[in-house]
Design an enzyme around this catalytic site. Structure first.
Site, PDB file in Angstrom:
ATOM      1  N   CYS A   1     -34.524  56.645 -84.355  1.00 43.72           N
ATOM      2  CA  CYS A   1     -33.833  56.562 -85.699  1.00 43.72           C
ATOM      3  C   CYS A   1     -34.357  57.406 -86.491  1.00 43.72           C
ATOM      4  O   CYS A   1     -33.924  57.574 -87.853  1.00 43.72           O
ATOM      5  CB  CYS A   1     -34.056  55.251 -85.996  1.00 43.72           C
TER       6      CYS A   1
ATOM      7  N   HIS B   1     -33.491  54.138 -93.613  1.00 43.16           N
ATOM      8  CA  HIS B   1     -33.041  54.188 -92.020  1.00 43.16           C
ATOM      9  C   HIS B   1     -32.366  52.467 -92.288  1.00 43.16           C
ATOM     10  O   HIS B   1     -33.320  51.668 -92.446  1.00 43.16           O
ATOM     11  CB  HIS B   1     -33.749  54.174 -91.149  1.00 43.16           C
TER      12      HIS B   1
ATOM     13  N   ASN C   1     -27.470  48.784 -87.048  1.00 48.91           N
ATOM     14  CA  ASN C   1     -28.060  49.726 -87.057  1.00 48.91           C
ATOM     15  C   ASN C   1     -27.688  51.058 -86.098  1.00 48.91           C
ATOM     16  O   ASN C   1     -27.614  50.607 -85.146  1.00 48.91           O
ATOM     17  CB  ASN C   1     -29.375  49.234 -86.463  1.00 48.91           C
TER      18      ASN C   1
HETATM   19  N1  ACO Z   1     -29.659  34.376 -82.215  1.00 48.54           N
HETATM   20  C1  ACO Z   1     -30.515  33.083 -82.328  1.00 48.54           C
HETATM   21  N2  ACO Z   1     -31.718  32.937 -82.111  1.00 48.54           N
HETATM   22  C2  ACO Z   1     -32.421  33.945 -81.715  1.00 48.54           C
HETATM   23  C3  ACO Z   1     -31.766  35.106 -81.601  1.00 48.54           C
HETATM   24  C4  ACO Z   1     -30.257  35.316 -82.130  1.00 48.54           C
HETATM   25  N3  ACO Z   1     -29.773  36.286 -81.838  1.00 48.54           N
HETATM   26  N4  ACO Z   1     -32.773  36.192 -81.236  1.00 48.54           N
HETATM   27  C5  ACO Z   1     -33.957  35.549 -81.217  1.00 48.54           C
HETATM   28  N5  ACO Z   1     -33.935  34.341 -81.224  1.00 48.54           N
HETATM   29  C6  ACO Z   1     -34.571  33.222 -81.323  1.00 48.54           C
HETATM   30  C7  ACO Z   1     -35.848  33.451 -80.653  1.00 48.54           C
HETATM   31  O1  ACO Z   1     -35.848  33.198 -79.263  1.00 48.54           O
HETATM   32  C8  ACO Z   1     -36.794  32.685 -81.181  1.00 48.54           C
HETATM   33  O2  ACO Z   1     -36.708  31.212 -80.625  1.00 48.54           O
HETATM   34  P1  ACO Z   1     -38.073  30.285 -80.318  1.00 48.54           P
HETATM   35  O3  ACO Z   1     -38.816  29.992 -81.484  1.00 48.54           O
HETATM   36  O4  ACO Z   1     -37.368  29.073 -79.909  1.00 48.54           O
HETATM   37  O5  ACO Z   1     -38.862  30.995 -79.171  1.00 48.54           O
HETATM   38  C9  ACO Z   1     -36.563  32.548 -82.622  1.00 48.54           C
HETATM   39  O6  ACO Z   1     -35.220  32.926 -82.719  1.00 48.54           O
HETATM   40  C10 ACO Z   1     -37.622  33.255 -83.610  1.00 48.54           C
HETATM   41  O7  ACO Z   1     -37.639  34.716 -82.760  1.00 48.54           O
HETATM   42  P2  ACO Z   1     -38.205  35.623 -83.210  1.00 48.54           P
HETATM   43  O8  ACO Z   1     -38.359  36.917 -82.232  1.00 48.54           O
HETATM   44  O9  ACO Z   1     -39.561  35.350 -83.804  1.00 48.54           O
HETATM   45  O10 ACO Z   1     -37.299  36.118 -84.693  1.00 48.54           O
HETATM   46  P3  ACO Z   1     -37.876  36.946 -85.715  1.00 48.54           P
HETATM   47  O11 ACO Z   1     -37.652  35.615 -87.055  1.00 48.54           O
HETATM   48  O12 ACO Z   1     -38.992  37.618 -85.658  1.00 48.54           O
HETATM   49  O13 ACO Z   1     -36.593  37.945 -86.093  1.00 48.54           O
HETATM   50  C11 ACO Z   1     -35.849  39.888 -85.597  1.00 48.54           C
HETATM   51  C12 ACO Z   1     -36.167  38.715 -84.979  1.00 48.54           C
HETATM   52  C13 ACO Z   1     -34.741  39.964 -86.555  1.00 48.54           C
HETATM   53  C14 ACO Z   1     -35.730  41.090 -84.481  1.00 48.54           C
HETATM   54  C15 ACO Z   1     -37.302  40.472 -86.357  1.00 48.54           C
HETATM   55  O14 ACO Z   1     -38.416  40.610 -85.583  1.00 48.54           O
HETATM   56  C16 ACO Z   1     -37.056  42.154 -87.054  1.00 48.54           C
HETATM   57  O15 ACO Z   1     -36.466  42.117 -88.154  1.00 48.54           O
HETATM   58  N6  ACO Z   1     -37.644  42.876 -86.509  1.00 48.54           N
HETATM   59  C17 ACO Z   1     -37.472  44.321 -87.050  1.00 48.54           C
HETATM   60  C18 ACO Z   1     -37.026  45.044 -85.922  1.00 48.54           C
HETATM   61  C19 ACO Z   1     -35.880  45.710 -86.075  1.00 48.54           C
HETATM   62  O16 ACO Z   1     -35.118  45.827 -87.086  1.00 48.54           O
HETATM   63  N7  ACO Z   1     -35.411  46.542 -85.396  1.00 48.54           N
HETATM   64  C20 ACO Z   1     -34.227  47.336 -85.477  1.00 48.54           C
HETATM   65  C21 ACO Z   1     -34.142  48.416 -84.500  1.00 48.54           C
HETATM   66  S1  ACO Z   1     -35.543  49.514 -84.299  1.00 48.54           S
HETATM   67  C22 ACO Z   1     -35.464  50.665 -85.357  1.00 48.54           C
HETATM   68  O17 ACO Z   1     -34.366  50.779 -85.910  1.00 48.54           O
HETATM   69  C23 ACO Z   1     -36.678  51.508 -85.858  1.00 48.54           C
END
Ligand code: ACO
Length: 331
Positions: free
Chosen positions: A116, A255, A285
């Protein structure tokens, strides 16, 4: 560094696939909701390649558009750099395939892999060839097709990505007219493998077994923390380097990984929301394409007005991150 020439950014363009996948479409694939995806990521829909589209076809579309706008004949291009982590083939490179389709027969070609951060690494790389007088016209493309590398049964990663391509022509000018005020590139080996896309095919002795699919794997929390650590830090470093304050930046183009990251970083930098570009809602993304696509969106919506001091920041797998400030008359 002694600069013999300056860099001009002639024409930003972008290309998106025609198929739209909305959050509500994903609700039919796995256990998720539009509300969960939108509140966690800011994404409503993304585009994915279909019906013969590919990374190469999107690259061709955006490259032609950039060349037309810049009024540069393909034969006048000296170098093509394609930044991508998801090339259509391991070889030939995307840049060599693009060269043939454009008829850019005088160009040297190579692909650049910085995930990215690829567009920022591409700008920095291209600028060196221009500053030294080696090349006059360089076509830089950022393209990623993550839809072919996602596990569409796995809800946490599949919701994030979309496909796309973006490009710019960078040309030499007099050193005093240089539009690239400065850049910083950084890397830190991802030893914990928080963001990976494997390319492990069978070895000779496993020849008769089926090839296992290679999908993007991500530790979302670790990547969130990484972004929040490095982006404010590199912003202060680049502002110091070019002797500007954040108030003097007209436009922040981060990004487009996730709206929550964009919001949290903007808040830490104390930059008004009106100066922060975001198009993630409609495209997701798009990795190496996200910065040029956000710029094109900003030009269309007139949020970028010429002349414009833009702070561009990429971060991604590797881990890699980078920033550049360009002061340009955008078109
Ligand atoms: N729909 C519904 N529930 C979901 C989904 C979904 N798509 N995905 C995960 N969950 C659930 C999980 O299973 C978990 O359930 P549980 O509590 O029963 O175990 C719950 O939601 C919370 O999961 P987390 O992984 O803790 O979710 P979080 O609030 O951290 O959000 C996310 C996940 C959005 C990916 C977050 O970690 C984030 O913003 N990370 C940044 C990473 C990113 O943006 N990467 C982009 C690509 S990399 C790059 O471009 C550099």
């Amino acid at each position: 560094m002694q600069k013999n020439y300056g860099v001009k950014f002639l024409s930003f363009s972008g290309a998106l696939p025609s198929k739209v996948v909305k959050n509500t479409d994903l609700e039919k694939l796995f256990d998720t909701t539009d509300e969960w995806i939108y509140t966690r990521t800011g994404i409503k829909e993304r585009r994915v390649v279909d019906n013969g589209e590919s990374g190469l076809s999107l690259s061709l579309q955006t490259a032609k558009d950039s060349l037309n706008k810049a009024k540069i004949d393909p034969k006048a291009i000296d170098l093509i750099i394609v930044s991508t982590a998801t090339p259509d083939k391991l070889y030939p490179s995307m840049s060599c395939m693009l060269q043939g389709l454009l008829g850019a027969s005088n160009a040297a070609c190579f692909d650049l892999s910085a995930a990215c951060s690829g567009f920022i690494f591409g700008i920095a790389t291209a600028s060196q060839f221009i500053y030294t007088g080696q090349y006059k016209n360089i076509l830089l493309v950022g393209v990623d097709i993550h839809s072919r590398f996602l596990d569409w049964n796995e809800r946490s990663v599949a919701v994030l990505f979309g496909d796309g391509a973006g490009s710019v022509v960078m040309s030499s000018c007099m050193a005093k007219d240089d539009e690239l005020m400065g850049f910083i590139l950084r890397s830190e080996s991802d030893t914990k493998l928080d963001l990976t896309l494997d390319n492990e095919n069978v070895t000779f002795s496993q020849f008769k077994n089926q090839i296992s699919p290679n999908f993007v794997k991500m530790n979302g929390k670790a990547i969130y923390q990484f972004a929040l650590r490095v982006v404010p830090e590199i912003t202060n470093q680049i502002l110091d380097k070019v002797n500007l304050s954040i108030d003097q930046i007209d436009c922040l183009v981060l990004h487009q990984a996730n709206q929550r990251i964009i919001d949290a970083v903007s808040e830490r930098l104390n930059i008004p929301k009106s100066k922060v570009l975001s198009n993630i809602q409609n495209v997701g993304n798009t990795s190496a394409a996200s910065i040029p696509l956000a710029i094109v969106d900003g030009i269309k919506s007139k949020r970028i007005k010429s002349p414009c001091k833009m702070l561009l920041i990429g971060f991604g797998a590797g881990l890699t991150w980078g920033a550049s400030i360009i002061d340009c008359n955008i078109n």
